[in-house]
Design a protein around this motif. Structure first.
Motif, short mmCIF file in Angstrom:
data_model
loop_
_atom_site.label_atom_id
_atom_site.label_comp_id
_atom_site.label_asym_id
_atom_site.label_seq_id
_atom_site.Cartn_x
_atom_site.Cartn_y
_atom_site.Cartn_z
N UNK A 84 3.70 40.40 40.66
CA UNK A 84 3.67 39.10 39.98
C UNK A 84 3.44 39.28 38.48
N UNK A 85 3.95 38.33 37.71
CA UNK A 85 3.89 38.34 36.24
C UNK A 85 4.86 39.34 35.63
N UNK A 86 5.72 39.95 36.43
CA UNK A 86 6.85 40.69 35.86
C UNK A 86 8.13 40.01 36.33
N UNK A 87 9.22 40.33 35.63
CA UNK A 87 10.50 39.69 35.98
C UNK A 87 10.91 40.05 37.40
N UNK A 88 10.54 41.27 37.85
CA UNK A 88 10.93 41.69 39.19
C UNK A 88 10.42 40.76 40.26
N UNK A 89 9.20 40.23 40.07
CA UNK A 89 8.64 39.33 41.08
C UNK A 89 9.45 38.04 41.15
N UNK A 90 9.70 37.46 39.97
CA UNK A 90 10.45 36.19 39.96
C UNK A 90 11.85 36.39 40.54
N UNK A 91 12.46 37.53 40.19
CA UNK A 91 13.82 37.80 40.67
C UNK A 91 13.82 37.92 42.18
N UNK A 92 12.86 38.70 42.71
CA UNK A 92 12.83 38.87 44.16
C UNK A 92 12.49 37.54 44.83
N UNK A 93 11.56 36.79 44.23
CA UNK A 93 11.22 35.50 44.80
C UNK A 93 12.47 34.61 44.88
N UNK A 94 13.24 34.58 43.78
CA UNK A 94 14.45 33.74 43.77
C UNK A 94 15.42 34.17 44.86
N UNK A 95 15.67 35.48 44.94
CA UNK A 95 16.64 35.97 45.92
C UNK A 95 16.17 35.71 47.34
N UNK A 96 14.89 35.97 47.59
CA UNK A 96 14.40 35.79 48.96
C UNK A 96 14.37 34.31 49.34
N UNK A 97 14.02 33.44 48.38
CA UNK A 97 14.01 32.01 48.68
C UNK A 97 15.39 31.54 49.10
N UNK A 98 16.40 31.92 48.30
CA UNK A 98 17.74 31.43 48.62
C UNK A 98 18.21 32.04 49.94
N UNK A 99 17.87 33.31 50.20
CA UNK A 99 18.31 33.93 51.45
C UNK A 99 17.61 33.28 52.64
N UNK A 100 16.32 32.95 52.47
CA UNK A 100 15.58 32.31 53.56
C UNK A 100 16.18 30.96 53.88
N UNK A 101 16.48 30.19 52.82
CA UNK A 101 17.08 28.88 53.04
C UNK A 101 18.48 29.00 53.61
N UNK A 117 18.71 44.37 47.61
CA UNK A 117 18.01 43.09 47.44
C UNK A 117 18.99 42.03 46.93
N UNK A 118 19.85 42.44 45.99
CA UNK A 118 20.83 41.49 45.47
C UNK A 118 21.77 41.03 46.57
N UNK A 119 22.17 41.98 47.45
CA UNK A 119 23.06 41.60 48.55
C UNK A 119 22.36 40.64 49.50
N UNK A 120 21.03 40.77 49.62
CA UNK A 120 20.30 39.81 50.46
C UNK A 120 20.50 38.39 49.94
N UNK A 121 20.39 38.25 48.60
CA UNK A 121 20.62 36.93 48.02
C UNK A 121 22.05 36.48 48.22
N UNK A 122 22.97 37.46 48.16
CA UNK A 122 24.39 37.15 48.31
C UNK A 122 24.71 36.70 49.73
N UNK A 123 24.07 37.33 50.71
CA UNK A 123 24.38 37.02 52.12
C UNK A 123 23.88 35.64 52.49
#
Lengths: 141, 540
Positions: free
Chosen positions: B443-460, B360-366
């Motif tokens: 949702x309401x755990x850090x994992x959700x926000x983290x995944x949301x952040x990574x996926x948003x940046x990867x999508x953009x 998942x982290x690499x997704x954000x990185x790519x």
């Protein structure tokens, strides 16, 4: 001398080192394979340094660091290998399978013996507790 | 002749003393300094006092370094049109910029709580979880004597501090030489720490030898990559390599081979497929406190270094390495998720879960999404840094819970032994369930926000396909995490079931920190996201 010669030699040396790591089972010989890889890198760095006429000699400096780190690595590695040899009685990397993904049959056995909670019968099968004596000693103290 | 030559040399060469801005790099020096003091303590302090002295020293050193990091971050100058903050220090060896300081802060916080886990003594009835006498064979007279005398290796604290120092150096290094040295400084103490378990020593030693051999193998590839990149660019500084790529100096074969080989070394440390094979074995065999430390801190440091090398030095060749990273990210998520399903050991399951999270982290990185001035877009750097902090605290807390669930032979790591834990200790099982839900990304755990952040940046960043794969992978892993929760709360215990040992305040604090951060970053992530945003880009 053209740059190609040392590069090819280094590539071959690196390939031999990789083969040594992958093909050998004795942990010391694996370590020697790693050393060959590092020395191939050293040859590469020095060759590039000479070829590029680097005024700062970045390649040679890096080579010195690699040599120093490799020496530290061997010291550390032999210490670990030695203690493993005394514990396991061998240093055969392929026979160290206590930590590995198992198939379903192994798992069933492990789960069964874990359920019994009889510590001695588990040793070896589940790979969980090969030293019951030490454990009792630790519990008593 | 020699004398004449010597005098000529003396006239020509004037050695200038290097200009080192200690005011910017002192957090790292504090950590190394305290580690050295720890070695002296081992030599001079009487044995009974060492444990307290080492624990206090390590915790205080890390706390002090954290305060230092905050102070340094307070007065970073802006550069590059306000896109980045910080500067290149220590004659070009270290880049002390916003991302570096954010990562330093994360590493120092996580390692502070790791020290508390390391120092836990009550679970093993008065001694730490580390071997009393690592050189003594299990089951021999020497081992028994070490146990009855209550010996313990307090060397683990300085070893750990050296590893932390290496981890801080790794993402800050601004040339490949420093990066190589940092990689080895962070790895060597970890190899040793893995082999020092008090219980299940043979497994622990096996983990150490596997980690060592594979780690040395991977660092060989990393070095070969450095040599080829040096041959291409003629320099080892990241800015110099970037300049060579931008000016297209020729010899692209060298560059591509070099990038690939360096990626092998870095992806190995991250635990990305296909270089993940060591992760489950080492995570399972190492003492659990060390596993938690590795899972949290090594990942942060290695991702920091990966981001810096690929964005700063190889940014110009982005189109060349991007396909490789796509494949690695997809493969890592696939391998991590599918193999998590089949695990029956808690520590192995968490290890495979960490592989999936590396994916998942690499997704954000790519999905490279670079910052533009005055925009509040989620850049990939911000997303990955936020994810690292969130995941680090969750995984450290999860491993801390693993140390507490025990039976007669030590930690009960087999999943079948965790059945019915919810009836025994609802609080602990609830905490572990929370961590599982955070891994899952509820949702309401850090994992959700983290995944949301990574996926948003990867999508953009035009990695939509990868985001879809990542979401599917999350769905697959949901099955595993929910299975664990069902097992804990709705299954009947096998046999007498595990006991939940009451740990000392040290482990309780660590678990509590994990819970607090997991919830806080899930409910109110904005301050930390802002902090990551203010850090800006890497300085070049």
């Amino acid at each position: 001398m053209p740059l190609l010669f040392p590069l090819v030699v280094a590539a071959l040396l690196f390939a031999i080192g990789v083969y040594g790591v992958l093909g050998r089972r004795n942990a010391v010989l694996v370590l020697m394979g790693v050393e060959l890889m590092l020395n191939a890198v050293n040859l590469n760095l020095v060759a590039f340094d000479a070829y590029l006429r680097d005024v700062l000699h970045g390649g040679q400096v890096l080579t010195l660091y690699v040599i120093a780190v490799a020496a530290a690595e061997v010291g550390l590695g032999l210490a670990i290998v030695l203690v493993v040899f005394r514990g396991h009685g061998h240093i055969d990397a392929d026979r160290m399978r206590d930590l590995a993904d198992r198939d379903a049959v192994d798992d069933a056995i492990a789960a069964e013996s874990a359920g019994e909670s009889a510590a001695p019968s588990r040793s070896g099968v589940a790979g969980a507790d090969p030293e019951p004596v030490a454990v009792t000693a630790a519990v008593e103290s | 002749m020699i004398a004449v030559h010597g005098s000529v040399l003396a006239q020509e060469i004037e050695i200038e003393s290097p200009n080192i801005a200690y005011s910017a790099i002192y957090p790292i020096l504090i950590v190394f300094g305290v580690a050295l003091v720890g070695v002296l303590v081992e030599a001079f302090a009487p044995r009974p006092r060492r444990y307290v002295v080492q624990t206090v020293l390590a915790a205080a050193g890390l706390g002090l370094a954290f305060v230092g990091t905050v102070l340094v971050a307070g007065d970073l100058p802006e550069t590059q049109n306000g896109l980045a903050r910080g500067g290149i220090e220590a004659e070009g060896a270290l880049a002390v910029d916003g991302p570096t300081l954010f990562i330093w802060g994360a590493i120092l916080l996580l390692s502070f709580f790791s020290v508390l886990l390391f120092a836990e003594r009550r679970l093993e009835s008065g001694v730490t979880a580390f071997a009393g006498q690592a050189a003594a064979l299990p089951g021999t007279e020497a081992e028994r004597e070490a146990s009855t005398r209550g010996l313990e290796h307090t060397e683990v604290f300085p070893l750990m501090l050296f590893a932390v120092g290496g981890m801080m150096l790794f993402p800050a290094s601004n040339d490949l030489l420093t990066m190589f040295v940092a990689l080895e400084v962070l790895s060597f103490p970890l190899y040793l720490l893995c082999g020092l378990a008090r219980r299940r020593r043979l497994l622990s030693q096996e983990a150490a030898v596997k980690y060592f051999l594979l780690g040395a193998f991977a660092s060989g590839f990393f070095l070969y990559g450095i040599a080829l990149v040096y041959g291409y660019a003629g320099t080892v500084t990241l800015a110099g390599i970037d300049g060579a790529i931008t000016n297209r100096v020729g010899g692209d074969g060298l560059l591509l081979a070099g990038i690939g080989l360096m990626a092998v070394g870095l992806l190995f440390k991250i635990g990305a497929a296909p270089f993940h094979a060591w992760t489950p074995d080492v995570y399972q065999g190492a003492p659990t406190a060390v596993t938690g430390f590795m899972a949290a801190c090594t990942k942060v440091a290695a991702f920091g270094a990966l981001l810096r090398v690929f964005y700063v030095a190889f940014g110009g060749a982005q189109w060349n390495w991007m396909p490789m990273m796509w494949i690695v990210a997809a493969l890592t998520m696939g391998v991590g998720c599918v193999l998590t399903l089949t695990q029956t050991d808690v520590k192995r399951m968490l290890a495979y879960s960490s592989i999936a999270h590396a994916g998942f982290l690499l997704t954000g990185f790519v999905g490279v999404q670079a910052a533009t001035r005055d925009s509040d877009d989620m850049t990939s750097l911000v997303a990955v840094m936020f994810y690292l902090l969130a995941y680090g605290f969750t995984t450290l807390g999860a491993f801390a819970v693993v140390t507490v669930v025990r039976d007669s032979s030590g930690e009960a790591t087999h999943l079948s032994r965790w059945a019915g834990l919810g009836k025994q200790s609802p609080v602990l099982a609830g905490v572990f369930a929370l961590f599982m839900l955070a891994f899952l990304g509820l949702p309401a755990t850090s994992g959700f926000m983290a995944k949301w952040a990574v996926f948003t940046s990867a999508w953009a960043g035009d990695a939509q396909l990868l985001v879809i794969i990542a979401v599917l992978a999350s769905v697959i892993t949901a099955f595993v995490y929910i299975r664990v929760i069902v097992l804990m709360f709705f299954a009947d215990p096998v046999g007498e079931g595990p006991t939940v040992a009451m740990p000392s305040v040290l482990t309780v604090v660590t678990i509590a920190a994990g819970v607090v951060v997991t919830v806080a970053l899930g409910v109110a992530p904005q301050p930390v996201l802002d902090l990551a945003h203010q850090a800006g880009e890497f300085v070049r």
